[in-house]
Motif scaffolding. Structure first.
Motif, PDB file in Angstrom:
ATOM      1  N   ILE A   1      -4.181  11.534   2.891  1.00 54.50           N
ATOM      2  CA  ILE A   1      -4.043  10.195   3.314  1.00 54.50           C
ATOM      3  C   ILE A   1      -2.773   9.714   3.447  1.00 54.50           C
ATOM      4  CG2 ILE A   1      -4.548   7.696   2.744  1.00 54.50           C
ATOM      5  CD1 ILE A   1      -6.934   8.443   1.328  1.00 54.50           C
ATOM      6  N   ILE A   2      -1.812  10.404   2.635  1.00 57.17           N
ATOM      7  CA  ILE A   2      -0.273  10.081   2.810  1.00 57.17           C
ATOM      8  C   ILE A   2       0.105  10.603   4.055  1.00 57.17           C
ATOM      9  CG2 ILE A   2       1.836  11.044   1.986  1.00 57.17           C
ATOM     10  CD1 ILE A   2       0.805  10.730  -0.911  1.00 57.17           C
ATOM     11  N   THR A   3      -0.414  11.671   4.590  1.00 59.95           N
ATOM     12  CA  THR A   3      -0.199  12.391   5.688  1.00 59.95           C
ATOM     13  C   THR A   3      -0.467  11.554   7.149  1.00 59.95           C
ATOM     14  OG1 THR A   3      -0.098  14.752   4.654  1.00 59.95           O
ATOM     15  CG2 THR A   3      -0.053  14.503   7.122  1.00 59.95           C
ATOM     16  N   THR A   4      -1.737  11.215   6.809  1.00 61.58           N
ATOM     17  CA  THR A   4      -2.452  10.517   8.075  1.00 61.58           C
ATOM     18  C   THR A   4      -2.227   8.874   7.923  1.00 61.58           C
ATOM     19  OG1 THR A   4      -4.476  10.060   6.841  1.00 61.58           O
ATOM     20  CG2 THR A   4      -4.416  11.970   8.026  1.00 61.58           C
ATOM     21  N   HIS A   5      -1.643   8.491   6.898  1.00 59.01           N
ATOM     22  CA  HIS A   5      -1.359   6.917   6.728  1.00 59.01           C
ATOM     23  C   HIS A   5      -0.146   6.959   6.184  1.00 59.01           C
ATOM     24  CE1 HIS A   5      -5.829   7.090   7.471  1.00 59.01           C
ATOM     25  NE2 HIS A   5      -5.555   5.940   7.992  1.00 59.01           N
ATOM     26  N   PRO A   6       0.966   7.300   6.684  1.00 53.43           N
ATOM     27  CA  PRO A   6       2.272   7.357   5.712  1.00 53.43           C
ATOM     28  C   PRO A   6       2.829   5.909   5.771  1.00 53.43           C
ATOM     29  CG  PRO A   6       2.892   8.220   8.282  1.00 53.43           C
ATOM     30  CD  PRO A   6       1.071   7.938   7.810  1.00 53.43           C
ATOM     31  N   ARG A   7       2.462   4.898   6.356  1.00 53.13           N
ATOM     32  CA  ARG A   7       2.926   3.585   6.187  1.00 53.13           C
ATOM     33  C   ARG A   7       2.064   2.718   5.050  1.00 53.13           C
ATOM     34  NH1 ARG A   7       5.063   1.238  10.611  1.00 53.13           N
ATOM     35  NH2 ARG A   7       5.293  -0.557   9.336  1.00 53.13           N
ATOM     36  N   TRP A   8       1.108   3.472   4.412  1.00 52.63           N
ATOM     37  CA  TRP A   8       0.277   2.836   3.610  1.00 52.63           C
ATOM     38  C   TRP A   8       1.189   2.868   2.046  1.00 52.63           C
ATOM     39  CZ3 TRP A   8      -5.531   3.862   3.503  1.00 52.63           C
ATOM     40  CH2 TRP A   8      -6.095   3.169   4.749  1.00 52.63           C
ATOM     41  N   SER A   9       1.308   1.814   1.285  1.00 55.91           N
ATOM     42  CA  SER A   9       1.821   1.817   0.179  1.00 55.91           C
ATOM     43  C   SER A   9       1.287   2.477  -0.800  1.00 55.91           C
ATOM     44  CB  SER A   9       1.915   0.451  -0.253  1.00 55.91           C
ATOM     45  OG  SER A   9       0.690  -0.081  -0.787  1.00 55.91           O
ATOM     46  N   ASP A  10       1.910   3.101  -2.043  1.00 57.33           N
ATOM     47  CA  ASP A  10       1.355   3.984  -3.026  1.00 57.33           C
ATOM     48  C   ASP A  10       0.328   3.140  -3.667  1.00 57.33           C
ATOM     49  OD1 ASP A  10       3.383   5.588  -2.280  1.00 57.33           O
ATOM     50  OD2 ASP A  10       4.732   4.985  -3.918  1.00 57.33           O
ATOM     51  N   ARG A  11       0.281   1.937  -3.774  1.00 55.38           N
ATOM     52  CA  ARG A  11      -0.690   1.000  -4.384  1.00 55.38           C
ATOM     53  C   ARG A  11      -1.878   1.039  -3.570  1.00 55.38           C
ATOM     54  NH1 ARG A  11       0.733  -1.929  -8.854  1.00 55.38           N
ATOM     55  NH2 ARG A  11       3.171  -2.043  -9.509  1.00 55.38           N
ATOM     56  N   MET A  12      -1.659   0.865  -2.450  1.00 56.32           N
ATOM     57  CA  MET A  12      -2.946   0.973  -1.268  1.00 56.32           C
ATOM     58  C   MET A  12      -3.646   2.040  -1.562  1.00 56.32           C
ATOM     59  SD  MET A  12      -3.055  -0.326   2.754  1.00 56.32           S
ATOM     60  CE  MET A  12      -4.607  -0.520   3.341  1.00 56.32           C
ATOM     61  N   ILE A  13      -3.062   3.320  -1.329  1.00 55.16           N
ATOM     62  CA  ILE A  13      -3.591   4.761  -1.389  1.00 55.16           C
ATOM     63  C   ILE A  13      -4.293   4.827  -2.680  1.00 55.16           C
ATOM     64  CG2 ILE A  13      -2.926   7.117  -1.106  1.00 55.16           C
ATOM     65  CD1 ILE A  13      -0.759   6.623   0.750  1.00 55.16           C
ATOM     66  N   ALA A  14      -3.409   4.468  -3.786  1.00 56.76           N
ATOM     67  CA  ALA A  14      -4.057   4.493  -5.200  1.00 56.76           C
ATOM     68  C   ALA A  14      -5.410   3.961  -5.238  1.00 56.76           C
ATOM     69  CB  ALA A  14      -3.078   4.161  -6.246  1.00 56.76           C
ATOM     70  N   SER A  15      -5.655   2.970  -4.718  1.00 56.90           N
ATOM     71  CA  SER A  15      -6.847   1.990  -4.763  1.00 56.90           C
ATOM     72  C   SER A  15      -7.988   2.699  -4.238  1.00 56.90           C
ATOM     73  CB  SER A  15      -6.500   0.582  -4.354  1.00 56.90           C
ATOM     74  OG  SER A  15      -6.331   0.525  -2.949  1.00 56.90           O
ATOM     75  N   VAL A  16      -7.554   3.522  -3.080  1.00 51.90           N
ATOM     76  CA  VAL A  16      -8.716   4.307  -2.076  1.00 51.90           C
ATOM     77  C   VAL A  16      -9.115   5.377  -3.244  1.00 51.90           C
ATOM     78  CG1 VAL A  16      -8.848   5.515  -0.208  1.00 51.90           C
ATOM     79  CG2 VAL A  16      -7.774   3.432  -0.027  1.00 51.90           C
ATOM     80  N   VAL A  17      -8.202   6.152  -3.591  1.00 47.28           N
ATOM     81  CA  VAL A  17      -8.537   7.530  -4.264  1.00 47.28           C
ATOM     82  C   VAL A  17      -8.978   7.374  -5.783  1.00 47.28           C
ATOM     83  CG1 VAL A  17      -7.129   8.845  -2.569  1.00 47.28           C
ATOM     84  CG2 VAL A  17      -6.081   8.167  -4.661  1.00 47.28           C
ATOM     85  N   GLY A  18      -8.486   6.176  -6.370  1.00 47.81           N
ATOM     86  CA  GLY A  18      -8.829   5.921  -7.826  1.00 47.81           C
ATOM     87  C   GLY A  18      -7.824   6.697  -8.660  1.00 47.81           C
ATOM     88  N   THR A  19      -6.521   6.592  -8.405  1.00 50.10           N
ATOM     89  CA  THR A  19      -5.461   6.982  -9.308  1.00 50.10           C
ATOM     90  C   THR A  19      -4.332   6.163  -9.389  1.00 50.10           C
ATOM     91  OG1 THR A  19      -4.256   9.053  -9.599  1.00 50.10           O
ATOM     92  CG2 THR A  19      -4.370   8.102  -7.242  1.00 50.10           C
ATOM     93  N   SER A  20      -3.371   6.166  -9.952  1.00 56.77           N
ATOM     94  CA  SER A  20      -2.295   5.357 -10.360  1.00 56.77           C
ATOM     95  C   SER A  20      -1.193   5.443  -9.144  1.00 56.77           C
ATOM     96  CB  SER A  20      -1.464   5.655 -11.569  1.00 56.77           C
ATOM     97  OG  SER A  20      -1.053   7.068 -11.383  1.00 56.77           O
ATOM     98  N   ALA A  21      -0.619   4.421  -8.835  1.00 55.97           N
ATOM     99  CA  ALA A  21       0.557   4.328  -7.879  1.00 55.97           C
ATOM    100  C   ALA A  21       1.599   5.303  -8.180  1.00 55.97           C
ATOM    101  CB  ALA A  21       0.945   2.786  -7.700  1.00 55.97           C
ATOM    102  N   LYS A  22       1.738   5.346  -9.513  1.00 54.35           N
ATOM    103  CA  LYS A  22       2.814   6.424  -9.820  1.00 54.35           C
ATOM    104  C   LYS A  22       2.389   7.798  -9.521  1.00 54.35           C
ATOM    105  CE  LYS A  22       5.415   7.952 -14.026  1.00 54.35           C
ATOM    106  NZ  LYS A  22       5.460   7.837 -15.330  1.00 54.35           N
ATOM    107  N   ARG A  23       1.205   8.136  -9.628  1.00 56.65           N
ATOM    108  CA  ARG A  23       0.669   9.515  -9.144  1.00 56.65           C
ATOM    109  C   ARG A  23       0.907   9.471  -7.747  1.00 56.65           C
ATOM    110  NH1 ARG A  23       0.978  14.540  -9.315  1.00 56.65           N
ATOM    111  NH2 ARG A  23      -0.962  15.582  -8.555  1.00 56.65           N
ATOM    112  N   VAL A  24       0.547   8.815  -6.962  1.00 51.77           N
ATOM    113  CA  VAL A  24       0.658   8.690  -5.540  1.00 51.77           C
ATOM    114  C   VAL A  24       2.126   8.968  -5.164  1.00 51.77           C
ATOM    115  CG1 VAL A  24       0.323   7.463  -3.313  1.00 51.77           C
ATOM    116  CG2 VAL A  24      -1.354   7.403  -5.038  1.00 51.77           C
TER     117      VAL A  24
END
Length: 290
Positions: free
Chosen positions: A80-103
């Motif tokens: 998702i980082i590769t396909t949606h690089p403009r998404w924030s860490d928190r937004m990606i974290a909410s999708v994959v079920g992990t922490s923003a720090k991990r993203v």
């Protein structure tokens, strides 16, 4: 699977990517219906891109599918980082079920994505810049001009988080620059040359530097003795008018049309005289109390 086959009621519709006819969500339901001999199944179509379809698949699986392993979540976040690089860490974290720090850690391993310091899209759909310095400066100006604004009001207008606004407000109260690492606003830069001397010939080294007017007005605005009565609020409004920055005063001065310069200058001097009279009377009242 057995629980799906044993279900007495109709199963929820599956989600299918219309352009590719790939099942995004509901593969187990589809297999259960096939085993039961059904030829049709309710379908909800998704018309987005394949990249967005993957995001929806991950989000659906997190919501009610089999739990993803930590490795699966990491791989999903990387994609998702590769396909949606403009998404924030928190937004990606909410999708994959992990922490923003991990993203954020995964983003660093993926490497530069070409977006540089472009703003990112948050979970609320708002676009925020990675460089919040301009937002901090705007928040500073809003807090100084209207101390009664809430953290959320300032945050929405400045495009920064309420916690960042809280930090800016605390910096204002301490007379510090709203951007970490900057020098205090309204205070002269530290020099290595001789320090100015006061009337007694003593240098200003070691003396307390008076905070800028904006900070003083902010502190006054927090005093219930002023803000909880009408006359006090009038005084605060009048004082707030004069807390604009030097560059703003320059802009205001330059905007005066030539044919009104003398008139405005006369009014400005009259206002200065009135404030001087106000200061004298207040000082007189203060001296009578001591």
């Amino acid at each position: 699977m057995e629980s799906l086959i044993a279900a007495s009621g109709p199963l929820p519709p599956i989600t299918v990517h219309r352009p590719t006819t790939r099942v995004i969500d509901g593969m187990h339901r589809l297999r259960a219906m096939t085993l039961m001999g059904h030829k049709t199944i309710a379908v909800r179509f998704f018309d987005g891109t394949e990249e967005d379809a993957f995001v929806l698949a991950v989000k659906s699986n997190i919501a009610h599918g089999l739990p993803l392993s930590a490795a699966d979540r990491g791989r999903a976040a990387e994609r998702i980082i590769t396909t949606h690089p403009r998404w924030s860490d928190r937004m990606i974290a909410s999708v994959v079920g992990t922490s923003a720090k991990r993203v954020a850690e995964i983003r660093r391993t993926v490497g530069p994505d070409g977006t540089g310091e472009l703003p990112r899209i948050g979970r609320d759909g708002r676009v925020r810049s990675l460089d919040v310095s301009e937002g901090r400066k705007l928040a500073h100006d809003m807090i100084v001009s209207d101390p009664g604004l809430s953290l959320r009001q300032v945050a929405r207008a400045a495009g920064i988080s309420p916690e960042t606004v809280r930090d800016v407000r605390n910096r204002v109260l301490r007379g510090e620059d709203p951007v970490p690492g900057g020098r205090p606003r309204g205070l002269p830069a530290r020099t290595t040359g001789p320090q100015p001397a006061d009337r007694a010939g003593r240098t200003a080294v070691g003396c307390e530097v008076a905070p800028p007017p904006a900070v003083v007005v902010e502190r006054l605005s927090a005093d219930p003795a002023l803000r909880l009565n009408e006359n006090g609020r009038d005084l605060l409004r009048l004082l707030t008018i004069h807390t604009v920055r030097s560059e703003d005063w320059n802009r205001i001065i330059e905007s005066v049309p030539p044919h009104r310069m003398r008139t405005v200058a006369h009014l400005a001097r009259s206002c200065a005289d009135k404030w001087s009279e106000v200061a004298t009377r207040i000082e007189r009242n203060a001296s009578q109390l001591t």
